[in-house]
Design a protein around this motif. Structure first.
Motif, PDB file in Angstrom:
ATOM      1  N   VAL A 173      43.631  38.487  37.284  1.00 34.52           N
ATOM      2  CA  VAL A 173      44.099  37.579  36.227  1.00 34.52           C
ATOM      3  C   VAL A 173      44.682  38.359  35.064  1.00 34.52           C
ATOM      4  N   PHE A 174      43.969  39.407  34.617  1.00 34.96           N
ATOM      5  CA  PHE A 174      44.427  40.183  33.466  1.00 34.96           C
ATOM      6  C   PHE A 174      45.661  41.028  33.796  1.00 34.96           C
ATOM      7  N   GLY A 175      46.026  41.075  35.058  1.00 35.66           N
ATOM      8  CA  GLY A 175      47.248  41.769  35.453  1.00 35.66           C
ATOM      9  C   GLY A 175      48.445  40.847  35.595  1.00 35.66           C
ATOM     10  N   MET A 176      48.242  39.544  35.396  1.00 38.48           N
ATOM     11  CA  MET A 176      49.323  38.561  35.526  1.00 38.48           C
ATOM     12  C   MET A 176      50.113  38.429  34.223  1.00 38.48           C
ATOM     13  N   ARG A 177      51.425  38.449  34.335  1.00 37.45           N
ATOM     14  CA  ARG A 177      52.268  38.260  33.150  1.00 37.45           C
ATOM     15  C   ARG A 177      52.128  36.840  32.609  1.00 37.45           C
ATOM     16  N   ASP A 178      52.036  35.858  33.511  1.00 36.05           N
ATOM     17  CA  ASP A 178      51.924  34.457  33.088  1.00 36.05           C
ATOM     18  C   ASP A 178      50.664  34.209  32.268  1.00 36.05           C
ATOM     19  N   PHE A 179      49.600  34.956  32.557  1.00 36.81           N
ATOM     20  CA  PHE A 179      48.359  34.780  31.810  1.00 36.81           C
ATOM     21  C   PHE A 179      48.568  35.127  30.339  1.00 36.81           C
ATOM     22  N   TYR A 180      49.234  36.219  30.073  1.00 37.35           N
ATOM     23  CA  TYR A 180      49.447  36.641  28.686  1.00 37.35           C
ATOM     24  C   TYR A 180      50.455  35.734  27.979  1.00 37.35           C
ATOM     25  N   LEU A 181      51.428  35.215  28.729  1.00 37.87           N
ATOM     26  CA  LEU A 181      52.374  34.270  28.145  1.00 37.87           C
ATOM     27  C   LEU A 181      51.659  32.984  27.732  1.00 37.87           C
ATOM     28  N   THR A 182      50.819  32.458  28.607  1.00 35.15           N
ATOM     29  CA  THR A 182      50.095  31.221  28.296  1.00 35.15           C
ATOM     30  C   THR A 182      49.043  31.449  27.209  1.00 35.15           C
ATOM     31  N   LEU A 183      48.450  32.640  27.192  1.00 34.91           N
ATOM     32  CA  LEU A 183      47.491  32.969  26.135  1.00 34.91           C
ATOM     33  C   LEU A 183      48.189  33.004  24.778  1.00 34.91           C
ATOM     34  N   ARG A 184      49.366  33.621  24.743  1.00 33.21           N
ATOM     35  CA  ARG A 184      50.139  33.662  23.493  1.00 33.21           C
ATOM     36  C   ARG A 184      50.498  32.263  23.027  1.00 33.21           C
ATOM     37  N   ASN A 185      50.970  31.433  23.966  1.00 34.23           N
ATOM     38  CA  ASN A 185      51.355  30.067  23.609  1.00 34.23           C
ATOM     39  C   ASN A 185      50.161  29.244  23.127  1.00 34.23           C
ATOM     40  N   THR A 186      49.013  29.423  23.779  1.00 37.40           N
ATOM     41  CA  THR A 186      47.806  28.694  23.376  1.00 37.40           C
ATOM     42  C   THR A 186      47.408  29.038  21.952  1.00 37.40           C
TER      43      THR A 186
ATOM     44  N   LEU B 194      40.410  32.335  40.502  1.00 36.11           N
ATOM     45  CA  LEU B 194      41.220  32.735  39.357  1.00 36.11           C
ATOM     46  C   LEU B 194      41.148  31.689  38.249  1.00 36.11           C
ATOM     47  N   ALA B 195      41.146  30.418  38.616  1.00 33.56           N
ATOM     48  CA  ALA B 195      41.056  29.356  37.614  1.00 33.56           C
ATOM     49  C   ALA B 195      39.718  29.421  36.874  1.00 33.56           C
ATOM     50  N   THR B 196      38.636  29.727  37.605  1.00 31.79           N
ATOM     51  CA  THR B 196      37.319  29.848  36.974  1.00 31.79           C
ATOM     52  C   THR B 196      37.266  31.040  36.038  1.00 31.79           C
ATOM     53  N   VAL B 197      37.934  32.120  36.408  1.00 34.92           N
ATOM     54  CA  VAL B 197      37.986  33.302  35.545  1.00 34.92           C
ATOM     55  C   VAL B 197      38.617  32.948  34.202  1.00 34.92           C
ATOM     56  N   VAL B 198      39.733  32.228  34.246  1.00 34.23           N
ATOM     57  CA  VAL B 198      40.415  31.837  33.004  1.00 34.23           C
ATOM     58  C   VAL B 198      39.519  30.919  32.175  1.00 34.23           C
ATOM     59  N   GLY B 199      38.847  29.968  32.833  1.00 33.11           N
ATOM     60  CA  GLY B 199      37.943  29.067  32.117  1.00 33.11           C
ATOM     61  C   GLY B 199      36.786  29.811  31.464  1.00 33.11           C
ATOM     62  N   LEU B 200      36.226  30.782  32.177  1.00 34.37           N
ATOM     63  CA  LEU B 200      35.132  31.581  31.620  1.00 34.37           C
ATOM     64  C   LEU B 200      35.625  32.426  30.449  1.00 34.37           C
ATOM     65  N   PHE B 201      36.818  32.967  30.582  1.00 34.52           N
ATOM     66  CA  PHE B 201      37.418  33.741  29.485  1.00 34.52           C
ATOM     67  C   PHE B 201      37.578  32.883  28.238  1.00 34.52           C
ATOM     68  N   GLN B 202      38.058  31.657  28.404  1.00 36.50           N
ATOM     69  CA  GLN B 202      38.223  30.749  27.269  1.00 36.50           C
ATOM     70  C   GLN B 202      36.883  30.436  26.607  1.00 36.50           C
ATOM     71  N   ALA B 203      35.855  30.215  27.421  1.00 38.85           N
ATOM     72  CA  ALA B 203      34.544  29.863  26.885  1.00 38.85           C
ATOM     73  C   ALA B 203      33.948  31.014  26.071  1.00 38.85           C
ATOM     74  N   VAL B 204      34.043  32.221  26.598  1.00 40.54           N
ATOM     75  CA  VAL B 204      33.455  33.381  25.914  1.00 40.54           C
ATOM     76  C   VAL B 204      34.203  33.685  24.618  1.00 40.54           C
ATOM     77  N   VAL B 205      35.536  33.693  24.686  1.00 44.89           N
ATOM     78  CA  VAL B 205      36.326  33.981  23.483  1.00 44.89           C
ATOM     79  C   VAL B 205      36.151  32.872  22.452  1.00 44.89           C
ATOM     80  N   GLY B 206      36.055  31.618  22.910  1.00 41.39           N
ATOM     81  CA  GLY B 206      35.818  30.510  21.991  1.00 41.39           C
ATOM     82  C   GLY B 206      34.492  30.660  21.265  1.00 41.39           C
ATOM     83  N   LEU B 207      33.458  31.096  21.981  1.00 37.82           N
ATOM     84  CA  LEU B 207      32.156  31.336  21.363  1.00 37.82           C
ATOM     85  C   LEU B 207      32.247  32.434  20.304  1.00 37.82           C
ATOM     86  N   VAL B 208      32.999  33.489  20.606  1.00 41.86           N
ATOM     87  CA  VAL B 208      33.191  34.582  19.642  1.00 41.86           C
ATOM     88  C   VAL B 208      33.898  34.075  18.391  1.00 41.86           C
ATOM     89  N   PHE B 209      34.913  33.231  18.585  1.00 48.90           N
ATOM     90  CA  PHE B 209      35.638  32.662  17.447  1.00 48.90           C
ATOM     91  C   PHE B 209      34.705  31.822  16.562  1.00 48.90           C
TER      92      PHE B 209
END
Length: 300
Positions: free
Chosen positions: A62-75, A268-283
């Motif tokens: 997931v962290f090697g995908m270009r689309d992941f960083y594009l969508t992260l930036r947009n989010t 891969l979808a679960t990885v992104v969801g887990l990433f969002q949850a952890v970073v959201g908690l940090v925020f």
């Protein structure tokens, strides 16, 4: 009072907690069992326990995908701009409504402001295309009838971004206003009367009484909104977005939809969801800590 006597006296209050607790256990804590999918080569037919353990391989992919960083930036971009545009709107509206003296107009205004919150984003999307469409939109029909060129509200990424933010503010402002109006009712009205006797005008009363009285509510809502910086609803960007503005409209929720439901890559979808949850908690924790240090207001 003994513990048994206490529960016998207040059992009705605890009974009211049963449904909320059941909701959180079933729909919030229960799905945490599926987090382990992020660490497995999930096979739908073998199930979670039968799928092969792969450790952090899915995270690397997931962290090697270009689309992941594009969508992260947009989010992050859309949420940050939403915070700048939509967060102050309900506060301003609540103060304006609170200061109104014509009761019938105040009630009418509140009703009109609340209605958009209860409209589905699918319906709102249809309204947006009817109003802002380049070829058949009501606004562009009016503009072209006057001899001007149509504005690409939904096909130019910069125009789409402005449309996205304004539509979001229109949809959410009324609901946020309810929270601030509820907080305003808790301010001692004698303070306003005393300030009026001392010669303070309306704006001075708002600045020195109303806003300080709303300080706790503003801080709590700001912390909650900062906690949602990394997550974003699926409906709004999906319904209003299109391929022409995908550079801005493609966000983490639509990315998860594509790789999870459309491509069947549940790991891969679960990885992104887990990433969002952890970073959201940090925020949330970071915003809460900063708020406690700077303003002595926090939610924890």
């Amino acid at each position: 009072m003994s513990l048994n006597a206490y529960f016998r006296r207040y059992w009705q209050l605890y009974a009211l907690l049963v449904l909320p607790l059941a909701y959180f256990i079933i729909f919030k804590y229960g799905p945490m069992y599926g987090i382990q999918i992020a660490f497995k080569d999930f096979n739908f037919f073998q199930g979670i326990m039968g799928s092969e353990w792969i450790g952090l391989e899915a995270f690397k992919e997931v962290f090697g995908m270009r689309d992941f960083y594009l969508t992260l930036r947009n989010t992050l971009m859309l949420n940050f701009l939403d915070l700048l545009v939509s967060f102050p709107a309900p506060l301003i509206l609540a103060i304006m409504l609170y200061e109104m003296r014509t009761l019938w107009f105040k009630k009418l205004s509140q009703t009109i402001l609340y209605i958009p919150h209860f409209i589905s984003w699918v319906i709102i999307g249809g309204i947006v295309y009817q109003v802002f469409g380049t070829q058949s939109g009501m606004i562009n029909n009016l503009i072209t009838s006057m001899g001007f060129e149509a504005i690409p509200f939904l096909t130019d990424k910069n125009d789409w971004l402005i449309t996205y933010l304004l539509v979001g503010m229109w949809q959410s402002a009324g609901w946020g206003t309810i929270i601030y109006l509820a907080a305003l009712t808790g301010i001692n009205k004698e303070l306003f009367e005393a300030a009026g006797i001392d010669g303070a005008g309306r704006f001075k009363r708002i600045w020195h009484i109303t806003l300080p009285g709303l300080k706790s509510t503003i801080v709590v809502l700001l912390i909650i909104n900062l906690g949602h910086m990394i997550s974003i609803g699926f409906e709004r960007p999906y319904v209003i977005g299109n391929l022409a503005v995908r550079e801005y409209s493609d966000v983490l929720s639509t990315f998860v939809y594509r790789i999870g439901l459309q491509s069947g890559q549940y790991t891969l979808a679960t990885v992104v969801g887990l990433f969002q949850a952890v970073v959201g908690l940090v925020f949330v924790l970071g915003a809460n800590y900063a708020s406690k240090k700077l303003t002595d207001e926090s939610i924890l």
